[in-house]
Design a protein around this motif. Structure first.
Motif, PDB file in Angstrom:
ATOM      1  N   PHE A 166       0.814  -1.219   0.000  1.00 46.06           N
ATOM      2  CA  PHE A 166       0.000   0.000   0.000  1.00 46.06           C
ATOM      3  C   PHE A 166       0.848   1.270   0.000  1.00 46.06           C
ATOM      4  CE2 PHE A 166      -3.180  -3.104   1.507  1.00 46.06           C
ATOM      5  CZ  PHE A 166      -4.160  -2.858   0.554  1.00 46.06           C
ATOM      6  N   GLU A 167       2.016   1.249   0.619  1.00 50.91           N
ATOM      7  CA  GLU A 167       2.898   2.415   0.537  1.00 50.91           C
ATOM      8  C   GLU A 167       3.441   2.566  -0.879  1.00 50.91           C
ATOM      9  OE1 GLU A 167       3.409   4.803   2.919  1.00 50.91           O
ATOM     10  OE2 GLU A 167       1.769   3.695   3.873  1.00 50.91           O
ATOM     11  N   ALA A 168       3.721   1.443  -1.533  1.00 57.96           N
ATOM     12  CA  ALA A 168       4.150   1.511  -2.927  1.00 57.96           C
ATOM     13  C   ALA A 168       3.015   2.008  -3.818  1.00 57.96           C
ATOM     14  CB  ALA A 168       4.634   0.138  -3.387  1.00 57.96           C
ATOM     15  N   LEU A 169       1.791   1.590  -3.522  1.00 57.88           N
ATOM     16  CA  LEU A 169       0.631   2.073  -4.275  1.00 57.88           C
ATOM     17  C   LEU A 169       0.471   3.578  -4.109  1.00 57.88           C
ATOM     18  CD1 LEU A 169      -1.875   1.293  -5.994  1.00 57.88           C
ATOM     19  CD2 LEU A 169      -3.134   1.052  -3.838  1.00 57.88           C
ATOM     20  N   LYS A 170       0.673   4.065  -2.896  1.00 59.27           N
ATOM     21  CA  LYS A 170       0.614   5.512  -2.642  1.00 59.27           C
ATOM     22  C   LYS A 170       1.671   6.249  -3.458  1.00 59.27           C
ATOM     23  CE  LYS A 170       0.412   6.718   1.709  1.00 59.27           C
ATOM     24  NZ  LYS A 170       0.655   6.665   3.183  1.00 59.27           N
ATOM     25  N   ALA A 171       2.898   5.727  -3.441  1.00 55.46           N
ATOM     26  CA  ALA A 171       3.986   6.380  -4.166  1.00 55.46           C
ATOM     27  C   ALA A 171       3.761   6.343  -5.673  1.00 55.46           C
ATOM     28  CB  ALA A 171       5.313   5.701  -3.821  1.00 55.46           C
ATOM     29  N   ARG A 172       3.218   5.243  -6.153  1.00 52.99           N
ATOM     30  CA  ARG A 172       3.008   5.064  -7.595  1.00 52.99           C
ATOM     31  C   ARG A 172       1.854   5.895  -8.118  1.00 52.99           C
ATOM     32  NH1 ARG A 172       0.069   1.662 -11.286  1.00 52.99           N
ATOM     33  NH2 ARG A 172       1.376   0.432 -12.707  1.00 52.99           N
ATOM     34  N   GLN A 302      18.090 -19.556  -5.930  1.00 52.19           N
ATOM     35  CA  GLN A 302      17.748 -18.660  -7.036  1.00 52.19           C
ATOM     36  C   GLN A 302      16.480 -17.871  -6.732  1.00 52.19           C
ATOM     37  OE1 GLN A 302      17.508 -21.274 -10.415  1.00 52.19           O
ATOM     38  NE2 GLN A 302      19.703 -21.705 -10.415  1.00 52.19           N
ATOM     39  N   PHE A 303      15.516 -18.541  -6.117  1.00 51.52           N
ATOM     40  CA  PHE A 303      14.275 -17.868  -5.732  1.00 51.52           C
ATOM     41  C   PHE A 303      14.560 -16.744  -4.732  1.00 51.52           C
ATOM     42  CE2 PHE A 303      10.903 -17.449  -2.563  1.00 51.52           C
ATOM     43  CZ  PHE A 303       9.810 -17.119  -3.360  1.00 51.52           C
ATOM     44  N   ILE A 304      15.432 -17.006  -3.765  1.00 53.75           N
ATOM     45  CA  ILE A 304      15.768 -16.007  -2.753  1.00 53.75           C
ATOM     46  C   ILE A 304      16.409 -14.779  -3.396  1.00 53.75           C
ATOM     47  CG2 ILE A 304      17.351 -15.542  -0.829  1.00 53.75           C
ATOM     48  CD1 ILE A 304      16.758 -18.407   0.138  1.00 53.75           C
ATOM     49  N   GLN A 305      17.280 -14.992  -4.365  1.00 49.67           N
ATOM     50  CA  GLN A 305      17.914 -13.863  -5.041  1.00 49.67           C
ATOM     51  C   GLN A 305      16.865 -12.965  -5.694  1.00 49.67           C
ATOM     52  OE1 GLN A 305      20.777 -15.737  -7.705  1.00 49.67           O
ATOM     53  NE2 GLN A 305      22.439 -15.272  -6.295  1.00 49.67           N
ATOM     54  N   ALA A 306      15.902 -13.568  -6.372  1.00 52.41           N
ATOM     55  CA  ALA A 306      14.847 -12.786  -7.020  1.00 52.41           C
ATOM     56  C   ALA A 306      13.976 -12.067  -5.993  1.00 52.41           C
ATOM     57  CB  ALA A 306      13.992 -13.693  -7.901  1.00 52.41           C
ATOM     58  N   ASP A 307      13.682 -12.738  -4.883  1.00 53.64           N
ATOM     59  CA  ASP A 307      12.842 -12.129  -3.849  1.00 53.64           C
ATOM     60  C   ASP A 307      13.576 -10.979  -3.158  1.00 53.64           C
ATOM     61  OD1 ASP A 307      10.283 -12.185  -2.607  1.00 53.64           O
ATOM     62  OD2 ASP A 307      11.181 -13.016  -0.795  1.00 53.64           O
ATOM     63  N   ARG A 308      14.880 -11.109  -2.955  1.00 54.95           N
ATOM     64  CA  ARG A 308      15.672 -10.017  -2.373  1.00 54.95           C
ATOM     65  C   ARG A 308      15.613  -8.779  -3.259  1.00 54.95           C
ATOM     66  NH1 ARG A 308      19.842 -10.429   1.319  1.00 54.95           N
ATOM     67  NH2 ARG A 308      21.149  -9.124  -0.004  1.00 54.95           N
ATOM     68  N   THR A 309      15.734  -8.981  -4.550  1.00 54.92           N
ATOM     69  CA  THR A 309      15.682  -7.849  -5.484  1.00 54.92           C
ATOM     70  C   THR A 309      14.324  -7.155  -5.411  1.00 54.92           C
ATOM     71  OG1 THR A 309      17.250  -8.944  -6.979  1.00 54.92           O
ATOM     72  CG2 THR A 309      15.882  -7.196  -7.910  1.00 54.92           C
ATOM     73  N   ARG A 310      13.272  -7.957  -5.358  1.00 59.54           N
ATOM     74  CA  ARG A 310      11.911  -7.419  -5.291  1.00 59.54           C
ATOM     75  C   ARG A 310      11.701  -6.652  -3.984  1.00 59.54           C
ATOM     76  NH1 ARG A 310       9.704 -11.599  -7.392  1.00 59.54           N
ATOM     77  NH2 ARG A 310       9.677 -12.818  -5.489  1.00 59.54           N
ATOM     78  N   LYS A 311      12.122  -7.240  -2.858  1.00 57.94           N
ATOM     79  CA  LYS A 311      11.934  -6.583  -1.560  1.00 57.94           C
ATOM     80  C   LYS A 311      12.763  -5.308  -1.461  1.00 57.94           C
ATOM     81  CE  LYS A 311       9.122  -9.518   0.474  1.00 57.94           C
ATOM     82  NZ  LYS A 311       9.143 -10.688  -0.417  1.00 57.94           N
ATOM     83  N   ALA A 312      13.968  -5.325  -1.985  1.00 63.56           N
ATOM     84  CA  ALA A 312      14.810  -4.121  -1.955  1.00 63.56           C
ATOM     85  C   ALA A 312      14.120  -2.971  -2.673  1.00 63.56           C
ATOM     86  CB  ALA A 312      16.170  -4.415  -2.591  1.00 63.56           C
ATOM     87  N   HIS A 313      13.503  -3.274  -3.820  1.00 62.03           N
ATOM     88  CA  HIS A 313      12.795  -2.254  -4.598  1.00 62.03           C
ATOM     89  C   HIS A 313      11.608  -1.698  -3.821  1.00 62.03           C
ATOM     90  CE1 HIS A 313      10.503  -0.390  -7.834  1.00 62.03           C
ATOM     91  NE2 HIS A 313       9.506  -1.233  -7.609  1.00 62.03           N
ATOM     92  N   LEU A 314      10.787  -2.576  -3.262  1.00 58.88           N
ATOM     93  CA  LEU A 314       9.589  -2.121  -2.552  1.00 58.88           C
ATOM     94  C   LEU A 314       9.927  -1.386  -1.262  1.00 58.88           C
ATOM     95  CD1 LEU A 314       7.181  -5.153  -3.068  1.00 58.88           C
ATOM     96  CD2 LEU A 314       7.051  -2.899  -4.131  1.00 58.88           C
ATOM     97  N   ILE A 315      10.916  -1.869  -0.543  1.00 63.32           N
ATOM     98  CA  ILE A 315      11.306  -1.199   0.705  1.00 63.32           C
ATOM     99  C   ILE A 315      11.867   0.186   0.414  1.00 63.32           C
ATOM    100  CG2 ILE A 315      12.966  -1.294   2.619  1.00 63.32           C
ATOM    101  CD1 ILE A 315      12.460  -4.361   2.654  1.00 63.32           C
ATOM    102  N   ARG A 316      12.596   0.308  -0.686  1.00 64.74           N
ATOM    103  CA  ARG A 316      13.157   1.615  -1.051  1.00 64.74           C
ATOM    104  C   ARG A 316      12.057   2.606  -1.380  1.00 64.74           C
ATOM    105  NH1 ARG A 316      16.033  -0.078  -4.753  1.00 64.74           N
ATOM    106  NH2 ARG A 316      14.735   0.449  -6.561  1.00 64.74           N
ATOM    107  N   ILE A 317      11.088   2.198  -2.213  1.00 66.14           N
ATOM    108  CA  ILE A 317      10.066   3.180  -2.621  1.00 66.14           C
ATOM    109  C   ILE A 317       9.035   3.410  -1.518  1.00 66.14           C
ATOM    110  CG2 ILE A 317      10.370   2.677  -5.062  1.00 66.14           C
ATOM    111  CD1 ILE A 317       7.827   1.076  -5.025  1.00 66.14           C
ATOM    112  N   SER A 318       8.897   2.447  -0.594  1.00 68.34           N
ATOM    113  CA  SER A 318       7.942   2.641   0.505  1.00 68.34           C
ATOM    114  C   SER A 318       8.543   3.448   1.640  1.00 68.34           C
ATOM    115  CB  SER A 318       7.486   1.281   1.045  1.00 68.34           C
ATOM    116  OG  SER A 318       8.537   0.654   1.757  1.00 68.34           O
ATOM    117  N   GLY A 319       9.864   3.507   1.684  1.00 71.16           N
ATOM    118  CA  GLY A 319      10.533   4.205   2.785  1.00 71.16           C
ATOM    119  C   GLY A 319      10.488   3.439   4.094  1.00 71.16           C
ATOM    120  N   ALA A 320      10.197   2.156   4.045  1.00 77.09           N
ATOM    121  CA  ALA A 320      10.076   1.354   5.279  1.00 77.09           C
ATOM    122  C   ALA A 320      11.415   1.247   5.990  1.00 77.09           C
ATOM    123  CB  ALA A 320       9.552  -0.046   4.945  1.00 77.09           C
TER     124      ALA A 320
END
Length: 323
Positions: A166-172, A302-320
């Motif tokens: 929801f924070e990403a939705l707000k930012a987007r 391999q799954f963890i690597q992809a999930d880390r990339t996704r979480k890094a992106h969302l945490i950055r734009i959400s400011g969490a």
């Protein structure tokens, strides 16, 4: 003669590995759960412990080490002897969210914790109170723009999946939504059902009964494909929100970094054999609303690597940040 010397050397080189594999486990195995007893992670650990104890003929115990956003439990396993007798059963927050929420961690999730297997996936759904006049995310964005600050969502901490979405939705989208904190997913779902708040992101298993009863409605699913029993609900990708999709929650099994490869493979193989039992899969996985995965260590990595990339992106734009 030279051939026999080489053959003898090869055999001697393999024997230590075989001895390690055959000797494991040689004593009590401990599964550390960084959550309180009774929750989904804990229940999965206890069922798995009982099945593995039966298979190995060695005690397998579950130890709940709670606190500090799972850091206490994860650190205990990271610092254990690298012999496979201390395991960590945890969710994605320990591995792919904490590194970006905390400025410093006492464990390195890549170096100190080796993936054994992703056990299950927990599909997430964007859910709303039936009074919300939106049938999908586009309509939700339009509603939020028309009524700024009138919609609120239930979260269970900075960096939790509802918070990230929801924070990403707000930012987007530039909408105004109010975050309301709750102590876990069950209180968050209850808050939406009773109308205290209007929205949250919840596991299908937590919301399914209320969806069927018409006490909640689903706007989207955070999953690669639509749910078989909710075929009318589009995925976030189909709805045009793939860039803010936090994807599923998950449970995984880890072992201390430096544990021999053959021990990791033994652990994976034995867990996979447990998971192959239809009774186990039906009663303890599917009946709980989980998607079975039980991936290999390599696929899990391999799954963890992809999930880390996704979480890094969302945490950055959400400011969490960690609370």
């Amino acid at each position: 003669m030279k051939f026999f010397k080489l053959l003898a050397a090869a055999v001697l080189g393999v024997l230590p590995l075989l001895a390690t594999a055959q000797a494991f486990p040689s004593r009590t195995v401990k599964i550390v759960v960084p959550y309180a007893a009774g929750g989904g992670v804990d229940v999965m650990a206890r069922v798995l412990a009982e099945r593995l104890q039966r298979k190995w003929g060695q005690p397998v115990i579950v130890e709940n080490k709670t606190g500090a956003s799972t850091i206490i439990g994860a650190s205990a396993v990271a610092k254990a002897a690298p012999d496979g007798h201390t395991l960590l059963l945890t969710s994605e927050s320990t591995i792919t969210s904490n590194p970006f929420l905390f400025d410093k961690l006492p464990y390195d999730p890549v170096r100190d914790l080796l993936p054994v297997t992703q056990l299950v996936s927990l599909p997430q759904m964007v859910i709303a109170h039936p009074s919300v006049a939106a049938r999908n995310l586009d309509e939700l964005v339009a509603l939020a723009k028309a009524k700024p600050n009138e919609l609120s969502y239930a979260s269970y901490g900075s960096g939790s999946l509802p918070h990230l979405l929801f924070e990403a939705l707000k930012a987007r989208s530039g909408v105004q939504l109010t975050a309301v904190p709750y102590k876990g997913i069950t209180p968050a779902v209850t808050a939406v059902m009773t109308g205290e708040v209007q929205l949250t992101l919840a596991g299908v298993s937590s919301a399914q009964a209320y969806l069927r009863a018409g006490k909640l409605k689903a706007l989207a699913v955070a999953r690669s494909q639509r749910l078989p029993d909710q075929p009318q609900v589009p995925t976030l990708r189909e709805a045009g929100f793939a860039d803010i999709d936090p994807h599923e929650s998950w449970f995984g099994l880890f072992v201390t970094g430096g544990t021999p490869v053959d021990v990791v493979q033994t652990l994976y193989r034995d867990v996979a054999e447990v998971a192959a039992d239809p009774a186990f899969r039906g009663q303890h996985v599917l009946a709980r609303g989980f998607d079975p995965v039980f991936s290999t260590p390599e696929a899990f990595g391999q799954f963890i690597q992809a999930d880390r990339t996704r979480k890094a992106h969302l945490i950055r734009i959400s400011g969490a940040k960690a609370e």
